[in-house]
Design a protein around this motif. Structure first.
Motif, short mmCIF file in Angstrom:
data_model
loop_
_atom_site.label_atom_id
_atom_site.label_comp_id
_atom_site.label_asym_id
_atom_site.label_seq_id
_atom_site.Cartn_x
_atom_site.Cartn_y
_atom_site.Cartn_z
N CYS A 31 29.88 41.95 37.49
CA CYS A 31 30.98 41.46 37.22
C CYS A 31 32.39 41.78 38.11
N VAL A 32 31.32 43.11 38.52
CA VAL A 32 32.76 44.19 38.86
C VAL A 32 33.38 44.10 40.47
N PRO A 33 32.65 43.10 40.74
CA PRO A 33 33.26 42.01 42.46
C PRO A 33 33.89 41.30 42.09
N LYS A 34 33.36 40.11 41.10
CA LYS A 34 34.47 39.45 40.82
C LYS A 34 36.01 39.36 40.73
N LEU A 35 36.26 41.01 39.67
CA LEU A 35 37.13 40.94 38.74
C LEU A 35 38.02 42.04 39.33
N ALA A 36 37.42 42.64 40.82
CA ALA A 36 38.28 43.67 40.94
C ALA A 36 38.47 42.23 42.06
N MET A 37 37.72 41.12 42.56
CA MET A 37 38.78 40.32 44.05
C MET A 37 40.23 39.44 42.99
N LEU A 38 39.15 38.84 41.67
CA LEU A 38 40.50 38.64 41.08
C LEU A 38 41.53 39.25 40.80
N SER A 39 42.12 40.79 41.60
CA SER A 39 43.01 40.83 40.65
C SER A 39 44.25 42.10 42.20
N PHE A 40 43.05 41.54 43.32
CA PHE A 40 44.05 41.77 44.52
C PHE A 40 43.69 41.25 45.44
N LEU A 41 43.34 39.57 44.77
CA LEU A 41 43.20 38.89 46.34
C LEU A 41 44.77 38.24 46.78
N ASN A 42 44.74 37.78 47.66
CA ASN A 42 47.02 37.87 48.18
C ASN A 42 47.24 39.09 47.98
N SER A 43 47.23 39.65 47.26
CA SER A 43 47.55 41.14 47.35
C SER A 43 48.21 41.76 45.86
N GLY A 44 47.90 40.87 45.28
CA GLY A 44 47.44 40.86 43.77
C GLY A 44 49.27 39.76 43.90
N GLN A 45 49.22 38.86 44.54
CA GLN A 45 50.69 37.51 44.74
C GLN A 45 50.11 36.51 44.26
N ILE A 46 49.50 36.55 42.73
CA ILE A 46 49.47 35.38 42.57
C ILE A 46 49.13 34.98 41.02
N CYS A 47 50.00 34.62 39.93
CA CYS A 47 50.43 34.86 39.10
C CYS A 47 48.67 34.42 37.87
N MET A 48 48.10 33.51 38.59
CA MET A 48 47.03 33.46 37.29
C MET A 48 45.84 34.31 37.66
N LEU A 49 45.93 35.33 38.67
CA LEU A 49 44.83 36.04 38.78
C LEU A 49 45.08 37.36 37.18
N ALA A 50 43.97 38.46 37.07
CA ALA A 50 43.26 39.14 36.69
C ALA A 50 44.56 40.53 36.46
N LYS A 51 45.82 40.82 35.51
CA LYS A 51 46.53 41.88 34.95
C LYS A 51 46.03 42.83 34.50
N ARG A 52 45.35 42.05 33.66
CA ARG A 52 45.29 43.02 32.24
C ARG A 52 43.88 43.16 32.49
N ILE A 53 43.04 44.01 32.12
CA ILE A 53 42.04 44.05 32.29
C ILE A 53 41.16 45.03 31.31
N TYR A 54 40.91 44.82 29.91
CA TYR A 54 40.87 45.28 28.98
C TYR A 54 38.71 45.21 28.99
N VAL A 55 38.10 46.70 28.67
CA VAL A 55 36.98 46.88 29.64
C VAL A 55 36.43 47.61 27.81
N HIS A 56 35.19 47.24 27.17
CA HIS A 56 34.29 47.75 26.02
C HIS A 56 34.38 49.43 26.36
N GLU A 57 34.30 50.09 24.99
CA GLU A 57 34.57 51.94 25.21
C GLU A 57 32.87 52.11 25.96
N ARG A 58 31.96 51.23 24.94
CA ARG A 58 31.01 51.87 25.67
C ARG A 58 30.03 51.52 26.95
#
Length: 477
Positions: A266-293
């Motif tokens: 999961c981590v590589p996908k969400l990291a790329m989908l946060s920073f792709l195109n320097s974060g300059q995409i309206c449909m990237l992951a902008k807030r990542i809610y991760v379960h506390e466990r």
């Protein structure tokens, strides 16, 4: 016939299949160096009037052209773009800043989109059929359509408006962003050799051109991609003539990560989908809610992956993921980074705005560690390579937090339990929702925003219908 572009020459706007020079010109910059690029025209109001008149004339015959012929020309156009892919990719990286690999990806997607649109025919639908009458729903083209194209994906979002307009029988005027006019003008140059005069035109201009287009009484529809603030101005302007419009606006996408995920996958996908195109995409992951466990483990692995894999630099360099910020958004993103210390946000990865000796707008990724929910990094779309990670423990609570934004463009849920993830996904208020993915798009699947992320849909048969009127045809026997 083969058409080869000279990417350094811009003799004028493309109006009625002619280069039309303008008294004034301007240039944009290469965001990796701060250096000026080529001179491009600044359209005058009279240039727009001539283009609209040409588009109205062309519409009379283009709207009656059989679908098969319109589709063939769209395919010919895709072939012309493909023949110039190398030149266009270099130009796109020069003007937009994205890595060359991503520029090639954008062009390849654009080809896929055009070739898909060429297969999508809007057919009459039979609503009733009995002994007395047949009632059809028919879809006549609107007329002259205009596309106002953003700077972050200028080729894909340019042809993503052009293709549906043309295949449904409309004529089309493209307005590039002043920050990235070059590829869109070259798309217009290629179109000169494929379509009849007036069917595709491209006008480069300054900040006056957009309002002239949205208020023009003979333009029938606006397709706009950009910020929510500007989208509201576009809607108000279109209301003056009651012209149709579709708005694809800003997002602040939430990604909800459940406690049962495969973290290493999961981590590589969400990291790329946060920073792709320097974060300059309206449909990237902008807030990542991760379960506390799993929060601490997820955070640490995302930081490690970003440090080792997410390279910042010029888009021309091998292996770069984060290129320069494209334009004056650099100051906004720098300001957001400056808030980290002022607001007391804890950083898992600090990131920094680099004062590049070359003059480029470089900012390295930052990961904010569980900031308060009312922080600006959570409530506002940063449009840069910075993302907050936030803890959650209760499903109802995290869905409420994800839905609290005024934006509603995209959202995702990540879990091994697909039934649970789908149940959660169906409660998220967004135009596109993904399970175990994010930012999937397809030319045959409509996308658009809920709430302040837009009005109407693009792509898919539903998107094509936005380029037509819905007409009920009653035929009494």
């Amino acid at each position: 016939m083969a058409i080869k572009l000279d990417i350094a020459t811009y003799p004028g706007n493309i109006i009625n299949n002619q280069f039309v020079p303008t008294p004034q010109t301007r240039s944009s910059i290469n965001p990796a160096t701060g250096e000026n690029l080529f001179e491009v025209p600044i359209a005058r109001k009279e240039d727009l009037d001539v283009a609209v008149a040409g588009a109205k004339t062309a519409f009379k015959s283009w709207s009656k052209t059989p679908f098969s012929e319109r589709a063939k020309l769209l395919l010919d156009y895709a072939d012309a773009i493909e023949a110039n892919q190398q030149e266009l990719a270099l130009l796109l990286t020069m003007e937009q800043g994205k890595p060359l690999s991503l520029s090639n990806n954008e062009i390849e997607r654009s080809l896929t989109w055009l070739r898909a649109f060429a297969t999508m025919e809007l057919r009459d639908e039979i609503l009733q059929d009995d002994a007395e009458k047949t009632v059809y729903s028919t879809y006549p083209a609107l007329g002259v359509c205009a596309g106002i194209v953003p700077w972050n994906w200028p080729i894909l979002l340019g042809v993503g408006k052009l293709g549906p307009a043309l295949i449904t029988g409309n004529t089309f005027i493209m307005k590039p962003s002043p920050y990235t006019p070059y590829c869109n003008l070259k798309l217009g140059e290629l179109a000169m050799h494929v379509f009849p005069p007036g069917v595709v035109q491209v006008l480069s201009g300054n900040d006056d051109l957009g309002p002239w287009i949205t208020e023009h009484p003979s333009i029938d529809k606006i397709a706009f991609t950009g910020s929510t603030a500007t989208g509201k101005l576009v809607a108000a302007s279109c209301a003056k003539t009651l012209k149709r419009y579709v708005l694809e606006l800003g997002g602040n996408d939430a990604a909800i990560v459940c406690e049962d995920v495969d973290i290493d996958a999961c981590v590589p996908k969400l990291a790329m989908l946060s920073f792709l195109n320097s974060g300059q995409i309206c449909m990237l992951a902008k807030r990542i809610y991760v379960h506390e466990r799993i929060y601490d483990t997820f955070r640490d692995k995302m930081v490690a992956f970003t440090k080792s894999t997410i390279k910042t630099g010029s888009g021309m360099e091998e292996g770069v993921v984060v290129g320069p910020i494209q334009n004056k958004m650099y100051e906004k993103v720098k300001g957001l980074y400056a808030q980290i210390e002022k607001q007391g946000w804890k950083t898992a990865l600090a990131g920094s705005a680099q004062d590049s000796a070359s003059g480029g707008y470089f900012i390295t990724p930052a990961i904010i560690d569980n900031p308060p929910e009312d922080s600006s990094i959570v409530t506002d779309e940063p449009f840069g390579p910075i993302v907050p990670l936030l803890k959650w423990s209760d499903e109802i609570d995290v869905i409420e937090r994800a839905n609290a934004s005024k934006a509603g463009l995209g959202a995702s849920v990540w879990s091994r339990d697909v039934k649970r993830a789908e149940r959660m996904a169906r409660q998220l208020e967004a135009g596109s929702v993904w399970v175990n993915s994010h930012f999937d798009v397809d030319p045959k699947i409509p996308f658009g925003g809920h709430k302040e992320s837009g009005i109407g849909m693009e792509w898919g048969i539903e998107g094509l219908k936005h380029y037509t009127n819905s007409r009920s045809l009653w035929v009494w026997k």
